[in-house]
Design an enzyme around this catalytic site. Structure first.
Site, PDB file in Angstrom:
ATOM      1  N   LYS A 211       0.673  -1.250   0.112  1.00 28.72           N
ATOM      2  CA  LYS A 211      -0.029  -0.047  -0.088  1.00 28.72           C
ATOM      3  C   LYS A 211       0.968   1.348   0.094  1.00 28.72           C
ATOM      4  O   LYS A 211       0.790   2.130  -0.756  1.00 28.72           O
ATOM      5  CB  LYS A 211      -0.904  -0.035   1.209  1.00 28.72           C
ATOM      6  CG  LYS A 211      -1.917   1.286   1.189  1.00 28.72           C
ATOM      7  CD  LYS A 211      -2.591   1.370   2.378  1.00 28.72           C
ATOM      8  CE  LYS A 211      -3.565  -0.025   2.853  1.00 28.72           C
ATOM      9  NZ  LYS A 211      -4.598   0.260   3.986  1.00 28.72           N
ATOM     10  N   GLU A 217      10.334  -5.638   3.265  1.00 35.25           N
ATOM     11  CA  GLU A 217      10.639  -7.145   2.679  1.00 35.25           C
ATOM     12  C   GLU A 217      10.222  -6.969   1.297  1.00 35.25           C
ATOM     13  O   GLU A 217      10.884  -7.536   0.378  1.00 35.25           O
ATOM     14  CB  GLU A 217       9.797  -8.126   3.444  1.00 35.25           C
ATOM     15  CG  GLU A 217      10.296  -8.343   4.767  1.00 35.25           C
ATOM     16  CD  GLU A 217       9.669  -7.384   5.876  1.00 35.25           C
ATOM     17  OE1 GLU A 217       9.591  -7.514   7.160  1.00 35.25           O
ATOM     18  OE2 GLU A 217       9.014  -6.380   5.626  1.00 35.25           O
ATOM     19  N   GLY A 283      -4.553  -5.034   5.877  1.00 33.88           N
ATOM     20  CA  GLY A 283      -3.731  -5.950   5.113  1.00 33.88           C
ATOM     21  C   GLY A 283      -4.644  -7.328   5.325  1.00 33.88           C
ATOM     22  O   GLY A 283      -4.548  -7.925   4.341  1.00 33.88           O
ATOM     23  N   ARG A 284      -4.794  -7.756   6.492  1.00 29.09           N
ATOM     24  CA  ARG A 284      -5.542  -9.147   6.614  1.00 29.09           C
ATOM     25  C   ARG A 284      -6.706  -9.253   6.079  1.00 29.09           C
ATOM     26  O   ARG A 284      -7.367 -10.317   6.255  1.00 29.09           O
ATOM     27  CB  ARG A 284      -5.352  -9.718   8.011  1.00 29.09           C
ATOM     28  CG  ARG A 284      -6.022  -8.524   9.147  1.00 29.09           C
ATOM     29  CD  ARG A 284      -5.420  -8.849  10.554  1.00 29.09           C
ATOM     30  NE  ARG A 284      -6.030  -7.958  11.601  1.00 29.09           N
ATOM     31  CZ  ARG A 284      -5.487  -6.825  11.821  1.00 29.09           C
ATOM     32  NH1 ARG A 284      -4.487  -6.124  11.033  1.00 29.09           N
ATOM     33  NH2 ARG A 284      -6.032  -6.007  12.780  1.00 29.09           N
ATOM     34  N   GLU A 369      -3.345 -11.219  14.669  1.00 31.73           N
ATOM     35  CA  GLU A 369      -2.910  -9.965  14.554  1.00 31.73           C
ATOM     36  C   GLU A 369      -4.011  -9.020  14.980  1.00 31.73           C
ATOM     37  O   GLU A 369      -3.843  -7.808  15.338  1.00 31.73           O
ATOM     38  CB  GLU A 369      -2.660  -9.898  13.160  1.00 31.73           C
ATOM     39  CG  GLU A 369      -1.868  -8.306  13.073  1.00 31.73           C
ATOM     40  CD  GLU A 369      -1.156  -8.127  11.632  1.00 31.73           C
ATOM     41  OE1 GLU A 369      -0.105  -8.458  11.690  1.00 31.73           O
ATOM     42  OE2 GLU A 369      -1.856  -7.958  10.644  1.00 31.73           O
ATOM     43  N   HIS A 400      -2.195 -37.814  11.456  1.00 36.71           N
ATOM     44  CA  HIS A 400      -0.557 -38.564  11.764  1.00 36.71           C
ATOM     45  C   HIS A 400       0.332 -37.695  12.473  1.00 36.71           C
ATOM     46  O   HIS A 400       1.556 -37.799  12.393  1.00 36.71           O
ATOM     47  CB  HIS A 400      -0.223 -39.087  10.519  1.00 36.71           C
ATOM     48  CG  HIS A 400      -1.358 -40.406  10.138  1.00 36.71           C
ATOM     49  ND1 HIS A 400      -1.133 -41.810  10.266  1.00 36.71           N
ATOM     50  CD2 HIS A 400      -2.365 -40.310   9.205  1.00 36.71           C
ATOM     51  CE1 HIS A 400      -1.727 -42.372   9.579  1.00 36.71           C
ATOM     52  NE2 HIS A 400      -2.821 -41.549   9.234  1.00 36.71           N
ATOM     53  N   LYS A 533      10.061  -4.689  13.635  1.00 38.53           N
ATOM     54  CA  LYS A 533      10.833  -4.168  12.490  1.00 38.53           C
ATOM     55  C   LYS A 533      11.431  -2.757  12.691  1.00 38.53           C
ATOM     56  O   LYS A 533      12.572  -2.526  12.030  1.00 38.53           O
ATOM     57  CB  LYS A 533       9.557  -3.592  11.772  1.00 38.53           C
ATOM     58  CG  LYS A 533       8.734  -4.691  11.111  1.00 38.53           C
ATOM     59  CD  LYS A 533       7.725  -4.396  10.092  1.00 38.53           C
ATOM     60  CE  LYS A 533       6.655  -3.373  10.628  1.00 38.53           C
ATOM     61  NZ  LYS A 533       5.681  -3.136   9.484  1.00 38.53           N
TER      62      LYS A 533
END
Length: 569
Positions: A211, A217, A283-284, A369, A400, A533
């Site tokens: 955005k 990153e 964002g999520r 979050e 399993h 960060k």
């Protein structure tokens, strides 16, 4: 609606829940034996989803008090406040309008927030995204050498990655004939190296999703991808090794999902090829915004719009259905019951669908979050436990791996089981195994037999007498006894279509919202991700060899950095 969150722990219904809990004794085996109508009474529908709540550790009284709690914390009014654009994200003074991304076209009256026609803005951006996706899919958009796009690489992180990856994997059967998609997120250089391996630079399109166009990153990976593009095109003789040719290549092989058009242009991307979204989309919660550009290209705009329609179906159910039959509300309230009264710390999500293998990871960001908070929306400390650790794997893989803990461990672990009646790939086992699997067996039926069996086993267990009746030696009886009373919710749908996937995602969005309202927190900020960060930027010079920066670190961090510097090959 008041901006001060209600304190759930001070409400009459919370006190009633405390009293109810003191006398509560879970007995799923007994409840089902004496109440033949329990399953029907505690099963709900929402859109295409059938949701069986009957194997949860609740009675009718539990649910009745939980619904009263929802009213005591003003859940209906706060729900309406979200849908109408009030600034319920109080720490950032923003509306929360991911639901506006999937409103039906032409809905009246239009949604106007802070003087802006939100419906018009969303429709314009969706039309732009759809037109671009059609261009790429048809071959009208080409790379710098005139070849059509064969692979789209989405570069993002967090919500700009988890959502698109999850949906791409879930709807893979709908991608036939469209460009393939890959996803780069981790700043570990292995990620971009592996995701570009084997690709042809002439037929690769990168989507840089950020955005602000400033995410460390994402921009680092975008620069690495740009360097890969230039190197590959030059090496193949596709472009000349000049700045002008390189910039022309970026303009044909990179687009952006961002609103920072100046930064987009500085990178070399034509701002006309930037797709935007708004600060009222977290964002999520953004997979149904332009963050889904890679999905619209891979599957086509029609499939993307069907996904949006599924979201809308669940939105309408949540907004208009009375709480007693409101699936997201009830599931959110059940989670509150487990966290705050039955001391549950984690929540498993177990999709019996390999296509949903990234769904638990997607929910980790959505839920943790959002609700991993120790401060209420007004800045005061929380008055109860908040959040839970979401985790899971697709069945039968999980059976399993970790189901032992769920079945016989010492903690209560509520689990959501998800399955679909019709598989994407209806295969049969022609030979069988000569025993339990008959020749010609429908493998999906065998798969779903596990789905049905697991929730039954978790609910009802196996008594010591039942174990003894099988001839088990006495010294092994306790090890082979299952207590039962392990709570599960079963969610089923006819098939995993784009619409059904949208319904599932929106279901958990609203479950998360309900819990946040009860706990009085702001589920839409994420300040907890900022400190790490910031410190990474401060420590980076020490990692690179700055001794002064290294000396400023604590003894543990200093020793770890020194180890790295000594052993870096």
């Amino acid at each position: 609606m008041t901006t001060t969150p209600a304190d759930a722990t001070a409400t009459p219904s919370w006190a009633d829940l405390q009293r109810h809990h003191r006398d509560f004794r879970g007995d799923l085996r007994g409840w089902f034996a004496t109440d033949p109508g329990r399953a029907e009474r505690l099963t709900r529908t929402a859109g295409d989803l059938l949701v069986d709540l009957s194997k949860n550790l609740v009675t009718d009284e539990t649910l009745e008090i939980l619904v009263r709690l929802a009213h005591d914390v003003d859940l209906p009014a706060r729900t309406e406040a979200m849908f109408t654009g009030e600034h319920i994200n109080v720490t950032e003074d923003r509306a929360v309008l991911h639901t506006a991304l999937r409103r039906a076209p032409g809905t009246q009256p239009p949604l106007v927030v802070d003087g802006q026609d939100v419906d018009a803005d969303v429709a314009r951006e969706l039309d732009k995204l759809s037109a671009f996706a059609d261009q790429v899919r048809s071959g009208a958009w080409t790379g710098v050498t005139g070849k059509p796009v064969r692979t789209v690489v989405n570069i993002g992180i967090g919500g700009s990655d988890l959502g698109p990856v999850m949906v791409y994997e879930a709807l893979a059967p709908y991608g036939e004939g469209g460009p393939a998609a890959r996803f780069v997120s981790n700043i570990d250089p292995t990620d971009v190296a592996q995701k570009t391996a084997g690709l042809d630079p002439e037929t690769t399109l990168f989507i840089v999703a950020s955005k602000t166009f400033g995410t460390l990153e994402t921009l680092t990976n975008a620069r690495l991808a740009r360097a890969w593009l230039w190197e590959g095109l030059v090496a193949a003789g596709a472009i000349e090794d000049t700045d002008e040719a390189r910039q022309a290549a970026v303009g044909k092989h990179f687009v952006a999902v961002s609103t920072a058009l100046d930064k987009v242009a500085a990178f070399g991307i034509d701002p006309a090829n930037a797709f935007g979204f708004w600060d009222w989309v977290g964002g999520r919660y953004s997979v149904d915004s332009a963050i889904g550009t890679s999905l619209a290209i891979a599957f086509g705009p029609d499939v993307f719009r069907e996904l949006l329609a599924g979201f809308r179906t669940m939105d309408e159910h949540f907004r208009s259905t009375p709480l007693e039959r409101n699936v997201p509300a009830l599931m959110g309230l059940l989670n509150v019951w487990y966290v705050n009264f039955l001391d549950a710390h984690t929540h498993a999500v177990l999709p019996y669908a390999q296509q949903l293998h990234r769904f638990p990871a997607y929910l980790q960001q959505l839920t943790m979050e959002s609700n991993g908070k120790s401060v209420r929306a007004d800045g005061s400390p929380v008055t109860s436990q908040t959040g839970e650790v979401f985790w899971g794997e697709p069945g039968t893989n999980g059976q399993h791996a970790f189901y032992q803990l769920i079945h016989q461990g010492t903690r209560t672990i509520p689990a959501d089981f998800i399955a679909f009646a019709t598989p994407a790939y209806p295969l049969t086992d022609a030979d069988g195994d000569g025993g339990a699997v008959r020749p010609g067996a429908d493998v999906h039926e065998l798969f779903l037999a596990n789905f049905f069996a697991q929730t039954k086993a978790l609910a009802f267990g196996k008594t010591a007498d039942e174990v003894r009746a099988e001839g088990t030696a006495e010294h092994l009886v306790s090890a082979r006894t299952f207590s039962g009373n392990r709570p599960t919710t079963s969610i089923m749908a006819p098939a995993l279509t784009p619409s059904v996937l949208g319904q599932l995602v929106a279901l958990y969005e609203h479950v998360t919202f309900v819990q946040g309202v009860v706990w009085g927190i702001d589920s839409f900020d994420q300040w907890g991700v900022e400190l790490g960060k910031k410190l990474a930027l401060e420590i980076a010079p020490a990692v690179s060899g700055d001794d002064e920066a290294l000396a400023a670190q604590d003894s543990s961090t200093k020793a770890l950095v020194e180890y790295y510097r000594a052993h870096r090959a």
